[in-house]
Design a protein around this motif. Structure first.
Motif, PDB file in Angstrom:
ATOM      1  N   GLU A 243      42.638  -1.110  58.383  1.00  0.00           N
ATOM      2  CA  GLU A 243      41.904   0.145  58.496  1.00  0.00           C
ATOM      3  C   GLU A 243      40.908   0.332  57.364  1.00  0.00           C
ATOM      4  O   GLU A 243      39.924   1.055  57.506  1.00  0.00           O
ATOM      5  CB  GLU A 243      42.903   1.302  58.524  1.00  0.00           C
ATOM      6  CG  GLU A 243      42.315   2.650  58.819  1.00  0.00           C
ATOM      7  CD  GLU A 243      43.362   3.749  58.924  1.00  0.00           C
ATOM      8  OE1 GLU A 243      42.959   4.920  58.968  1.00  0.00           O
ATOM      9  OE2 GLU A 243      44.571   3.428  58.940  1.00  0.00           O
ATOM     10  N   PHE A 244      41.162  -0.326  56.220  1.00  0.00           N
ATOM     11  CA  PHE A 244      40.308  -0.165  55.044  1.00  0.00           C
ATOM     12  C   PHE A 244      39.881  -1.532  54.528  1.00  0.00           C
ATOM     13  O   PHE A 244      40.505  -2.559  54.834  1.00  0.00           O
ATOM     14  CB  PHE A 244      41.038   0.602  53.945  1.00  0.00           C
ATOM     15  CG  PHE A 244      41.454   1.990  54.348  1.00  0.00           C
ATOM     16  CD1 PHE A 244      40.592   3.063  54.173  1.00  0.00           C
ATOM     17  CD2 PHE A 244      42.701   2.222  54.912  1.00  0.00           C
ATOM     18  CE1 PHE A 244      40.966   4.343  54.545  1.00  0.00           C
ATOM     19  CE2 PHE A 244      43.089   3.495  55.293  1.00  0.00           C
ATOM     20  CZ  PHE A 244      42.222   4.559  55.109  1.00  0.00           C
ATOM     21  N   GLU A 245      38.844  -1.547  53.725  1.00  0.00           N
ATOM     22  CA  GLU A 245      38.358  -2.784  53.125  1.00  0.00           C
ATOM     23  C   GLU A 245      39.171  -3.106  51.871  1.00  0.00           C
ATOM     24  O   GLU A 245      39.310  -2.265  50.988  1.00  0.00           O
ATOM     25  CB  GLU A 245      36.883  -2.645  52.757  1.00  0.00           C
ATOM     26  CG  GLU A 245      36.273  -3.925  52.211  1.00  0.00           C
ATOM     27  CD  GLU A 245      36.318  -5.063  53.217  1.00  0.00           C
ATOM     28  OE1 GLU A 245      37.030  -6.055  52.937  1.00  0.00           O
ATOM     29  OE2 GLU A 245      35.669  -4.945  54.256  1.00  0.00           O
ATOM     30  N   HIS A 246      39.707  -4.309  51.805  1.00  0.00           N
ATOM     31  CA  HIS A 246      40.507  -4.712  50.636  1.00  0.00           C
ATOM     32  C   HIS A 246      39.909  -5.926  49.926  1.00  0.00           C
ATOM     33  O   HIS A 246      40.191  -6.137  48.753  1.00  0.00           O
ATOM     34  CB  HIS A 246      41.947  -5.001  51.057  1.00  0.00           C
ATOM     35  CG  HIS A 246      42.630  -3.823  51.673  1.00  0.00           C
ATOM     36  ND1 HIS A 246      43.093  -2.763  50.923  1.00  0.00           N
ATOM     37  CD2 HIS A 246      42.888  -3.513  52.974  1.00  0.00           C
ATOM     38  CE1 HIS A 246      43.638  -1.857  51.728  1.00  0.00           C
ATOM     39  NE2 HIS A 246      43.523  -2.284  52.964  1.00  0.00           N
TER      40      HIS A 246
ATOM     41  N   MET B 283      39.591 -10.539  45.613  1.00  0.00           N
ATOM     42  CA  MET B 283      38.266 -11.134  45.691  1.00  0.00           C
ATOM     43  C   MET B 283      38.419 -12.643  45.851  1.00  0.00           C
ATOM     44  O   MET B 283      39.502 -13.216  45.622  1.00  0.00           O
ATOM     45  CB  MET B 283      37.443 -10.808  44.442  1.00  0.00           C
ATOM     46  CG  MET B 283      37.960 -11.403  43.161  1.00  0.00           C
ATOM     47  SD  MET B 283      37.106 -10.776  41.681  1.00  0.00           S
ATOM     48  CE  MET B 283      35.407 -11.166  42.054  1.00  0.00           C
ATOM     49  N   ASN B 284      37.348 -13.291  46.272  1.00  0.00           N
ATOM     50  CA  ASN B 284      37.361 -14.737  46.458  1.00  0.00           C
ATOM     51  C   ASN B 284      37.602 -15.437  45.123  1.00  0.00           C
ATOM     52  O   ASN B 284      37.000 -15.075  44.108  1.00  0.00           O
ATOM     53  CB  ASN B 284      36.034 -15.190  47.057  1.00  0.00           C
ATOM     54  CG  ASN B 284      36.004 -16.680  47.334  1.00  0.00           C
ATOM     55  OD1 ASN B 284      35.719 -17.472  46.441  1.00  0.00           O
ATOM     56  ND2 ASN B 284      36.298 -17.048  48.568  1.00  0.00           N
ATOM     57  N   LYS B 285      38.494 -16.419  45.120  1.00  0.00           N
ATOM     58  CA  LYS B 285      38.857 -17.097  43.867  1.00  0.00           C
ATOM     59  C   LYS B 285      37.644 -17.756  43.212  1.00  0.00           C
ATOM     60  O   LYS B 285      37.458 -17.656  41.994  1.00  0.00           O
ATOM     61  CB  LYS B 285      39.934 -18.149  44.123  1.00  0.00           C
ATOM     62  CG  LYS B 285      40.463 -18.796  42.838  1.00  0.00           C
ATOM     63  CD  LYS B 285      41.562 -19.799  43.144  1.00  0.00           C
ATOM     64  CE  LYS B 285      42.204 -20.311  41.844  1.00  0.00           C
ATOM     65  NZ  LYS B 285      41.209 -20.921  40.932  1.00  0.00           N
ATOM     66  N   LYS B 286      36.808 -18.421  44.003  1.00  0.00           N
ATOM     67  CA  LYS B 286      35.634 -19.080  43.427  1.00  0.00           C
ATOM     68  C   LYS B 286      34.681 -18.055  42.839  1.00  0.00           C
ATOM     69  O   LYS B 286      34.098 -18.264  41.775  1.00  0.00           O
ATOM     70  CB  LYS B 286      34.929 -19.915  44.494  1.00  0.00           C
ATOM     71  CG  LYS B 286      35.726 -21.131  44.958  1.00  0.00           C
ATOM     72  CD  LYS B 286      34.953 -21.937  45.975  1.00  0.00           C
ATOM     73  CE  LYS B 286      35.754 -23.161  46.431  1.00  0.00           C
ATOM     74  NZ  LYS B 286      35.007 -23.938  47.464  1.00  0.00           N
TER      75      LYS B 286
ATOM     76  N   VAL C 160      45.163 -12.703  52.675  1.00  0.00           N
ATOM     77  CA  VAL C 160      44.916 -13.180  51.312  1.00  0.00           C
ATOM     78  C   VAL C 160      44.951 -14.701  51.234  1.00  0.00           C
ATOM     79  O   VAL C 160      44.020 -15.351  50.735  1.00  0.00           O
ATOM     80  CB  VAL C 160      45.920 -12.549  50.325  1.00  0.00           C
ATOM     81  CG1 VAL C 160      45.821 -13.223  48.963  1.00  0.00           C
ATOM     82  CG2 VAL C 160      45.650 -11.052  50.177  1.00  0.00           C
ATOM     83  N   GLU C 161      46.032 -15.292  51.737  1.00  0.00           N
ATOM     84  CA  GLU C 161      46.138 -16.753  51.694  1.00  0.00           C
ATOM     85  C   GLU C 161      45.120 -17.402  52.616  1.00  0.00           C
ATOM     86  O   GLU C 161      44.489 -18.408  52.260  1.00  0.00           O
ATOM     87  CB  GLU C 161      47.560 -17.176  52.090  1.00  0.00           C
ATOM     88  CG  GLU C 161      47.804 -18.668  51.952  1.00  0.00           C
ATOM     89  CD  GLU C 161      49.257 -19.045  52.196  1.00  0.00           C
ATOM     90  OE1 GLU C 161      49.533 -20.255  52.308  1.00  0.00           O
ATOM     91  OE2 GLU C 161      50.109 -18.135  52.282  1.00  0.00           O
TER      92      GLU C 161
ATOM     93  N   VAL D 142      42.258 -13.771  45.518  1.00  0.00           N
ATOM     94  CA  VAL D 142      43.097 -13.563  44.332  1.00  0.00           C
ATOM     95  C   VAL D 142      42.935 -12.109  43.895  1.00  0.00           C
ATOM     96  O   VAL D 142      41.944 -11.441  44.237  1.00  0.00           O
ATOM     97  CB  VAL D 142      42.703 -14.518  43.186  1.00  0.00           C
ATOM     98  CG1 VAL D 142      43.004 -15.954  43.545  1.00  0.00           C
ATOM     99  CG2 VAL D 142      41.233 -14.335  42.813  1.00  0.00           C
ATOM    100  N   PRO D 143      43.894 -11.567  43.137  1.00  0.00           N
ATOM    101  CA  PRO D 143      43.791 -10.173  42.692  1.00  0.00           C
ATOM    102  C   PRO D 143      42.594  -9.939  41.776  1.00  0.00           C
ATOM    103  O   PRO D 143      42.207 -10.802  40.988  1.00  0.00           O
ATOM    104  CB  PRO D 143      45.103  -9.937  41.946  1.00  0.00           C
ATOM    105  CG  PRO D 143      46.043 -10.986  42.454  1.00  0.00           C
ATOM    106  CD  PRO D 143      45.183 -12.172  42.743  1.00  0.00           C
ATOM    107  N   THR D 144      42.028  -8.741  41.878  1.00  0.00           N
ATOM    108  CA  THR D 144      40.958  -8.352  40.958  1.00  0.00           C
ATOM    109  C   THR D 144      41.514  -7.839  39.640  1.00  0.00           C
ATOM    110  O   THR D 144      40.789  -7.777  38.644  1.00  0.00           O
ATOM    111  CB  THR D 144      40.070  -7.256  41.586  1.00  0.00           C
ATOM    112  OG1 THR D 144      40.899  -6.143  41.956  1.00  0.00           O
ATOM    113  CG2 THR D 144      39.346  -7.772  42.815  1.00  0.00           C
ATOM    114  N   ALA D 145      42.796  -7.430  39.611  1.00  0.00           N
ATOM    115  CA  ALA D 145      43.423  -6.928  38.384  1.00  0.00           C
ATOM    116  C   ALA D 145      43.423  -8.024  37.325  1.00  0.00           C
ATOM    117  O   ALA D 145      43.940  -9.113  37.566  1.00  0.00           O
ATOM    118  CB  ALA D 145      44.840  -6.451  38.667  1.00  0.00           C
TER     119      ALA D 145
END
Length: 401
Positions: A194-197, A203-206, A348-349, A354-357
């Motif tokens: 329902e939302f953009e994650h 975010m993309n790892k590269k 995600v996989e 990968v996490p943005t945190a």
């Protein structure tokens, strides 16, 4: 401060007479909320005036608390599917005893500075998931330096463990016991995104590898600990409420964060057409439906991301910034958390995200990061003599609030 380490050793859970202690062959897979948070240790500092319990009492209390919170006595690793997990192997936590030949008053005030790093074990290259350092001052005062791995528990869960430690030291039963079920977060079938994650929590790892630049400014960042008077906060809330057009009452937290967002943005001298954003932690325990109990042990935090053009943030009244924050936090509701669970489980996989945190970035300009500990019972760590007279984060040179 010239801190002298007297001993450093591993301590393990104490099961208090149980004939059959639990198996050490089990593991708990990390939840989607564990995997998206900061992959690092965090540290806090407590200070107590005498009299305080002997180290042996504090050690036994920790071992009893570990028997209830076994994850903190375990180790992080990968299970047979290659997924991150906490292994309940009871290998234990690090327990450090230290002393210093001066009074605590001579070291006061304890300010966020590199000197604080000597009051807790190092956060780098740590295998143990929890570390505690007890530093005794010549006046009898005690400073407790505590570190734990964020992948295992968020602030709410960590504070529950610390409260349990105090209860055990006072000879009390640990109440409430932790709620350990990390399988609660089941994705819907079919999933609903329902939302953009992608680009928010992930975010993309590269892309992230290309985005991250080594910060060279750590030594130039001065960390301030600021106390705001009750009168100032009351005026701030009144100003935010009186200028919003409908006299809506906003929380002290949102009003103060809005004020700081505007003040810091102005001080930075940013271009008026630049966008500034905040990352504000939001506890999901009260947002999910049905609600998750406060004693849930693990991570259950996502973030709100209010943003604005610099010129609008500075030109409009305080209520404008408060409303941006209020709206952004309100959107991180049950639907948002459910959408995140579906996305994190299925995408995600598949998309190599990968996490943005990231706690390795120290310069966040033009953005800010905000973590509120207002409702987290850190001050309830009582060894028998009452609450600490100091509780604070350790020194971490970064631009957060």
């Amino acid at each position: 401060m010239n801190v002298r380490v007297e001993s450093s050793r591993i301590i393990k859970p104490f099961y208090d007479g149980k004939k059959d202690p639990p198996s050490t062959k089990q593991h708990i897979p990390l939840s989607v909320f564990d995997k998206v948070t900061y992959n690092s240790h965090v540290a806090v500092i407590y200070a107590y005036r005498p009299p305080t319990p002997q180290n042996a009492i504090l050690e036994l209390g920790l071992r009893k608390a570990l028997a209830q919170y076994r994850e903190f006595a375990g180790r992080l690793g990968l299970n047979d599917k290659g997924d991150g997990a906490i292994f309940l192997n009871d290998e234990g936590m690090r327990f450090v005893e230290a002393s210093i030949d001066s009074t605590l008053d001579q070291a006061m005030p304890l300010k966020p500075s590199p000197a604080l790093l000597s009051l807790h074990p190092s956060l780098k290259g740590v295998e143990e998931l929890v570390q505690v350092q007890l530093t005794r001052f010549s006046c009898g005062s005690l400073v407790v330096g505590y570190t734990s791995h964020h992948l295992v528990a968020d602030g709410q869960a960590t504070s529950n463990f610390l409260v349990a430690w105090g209860q055990a030291c006072r000879g009390l039963d640990i109440r409430p016991v932790p709620f350990n079920d990390r399988t609660l977060f089941v994705p819907r079938e079919p999933p609903i995104f329902e939302f953009e994650h992608n680009g928010v929590e992930f975010m993309n790892k590269k892309l992230k590898d290309n985005y991250i630049v080594e910060d060279a400014f750590d030594e130039e960042i001065v960390v301030h600990k600021v106390h705001f008077a009750v009168e100032f906060l009351a005026k701030l809330k009144a100003r935010a409420s009186s200028s919003n057009g409908n006299n809506e009452r906003y929380s002290t937290f949102k009003c103060l964060v809005a004020h700081l967002w505007r003040a810091i943005t102005k001080a930075r001298g940013l271009n008026g057409f630049e966008t500034t954003m905040m990352r504000i932690s939001v506890n999901g325990r009260v947002r999910l439906n049905p609600k998750v109990p406060d004693e849930y042990f693990g991570n259950l935090v996502l973030w709100a991301f209010p943003s604005a053009k610099v010129k609008d943030l500075l030109r409009e009244p305080l209520s404008y910034a408060v409303k941006l924050i209020d709206n952004a936090v309100a959107k991180v509701n049950n639907n948002y958390f459910q959408s995140f669970i579906d996305f994190a489980t299925h995408k995600v996989e598949e998309e190599g995200l990968v996490p943005t945190a990231d706690m390795n970035k120290s310069v966040l300009c033009p953005n800010l990061e905000v973590d509120s500990w207002l409702r987290i019972p850190f001050y309830d760590l009582d060894f028998g003599g009452g609450s600490p007279f100091i509780f604070m984060p350790s020194y971490f040179p970064t631009e957060v609030l």
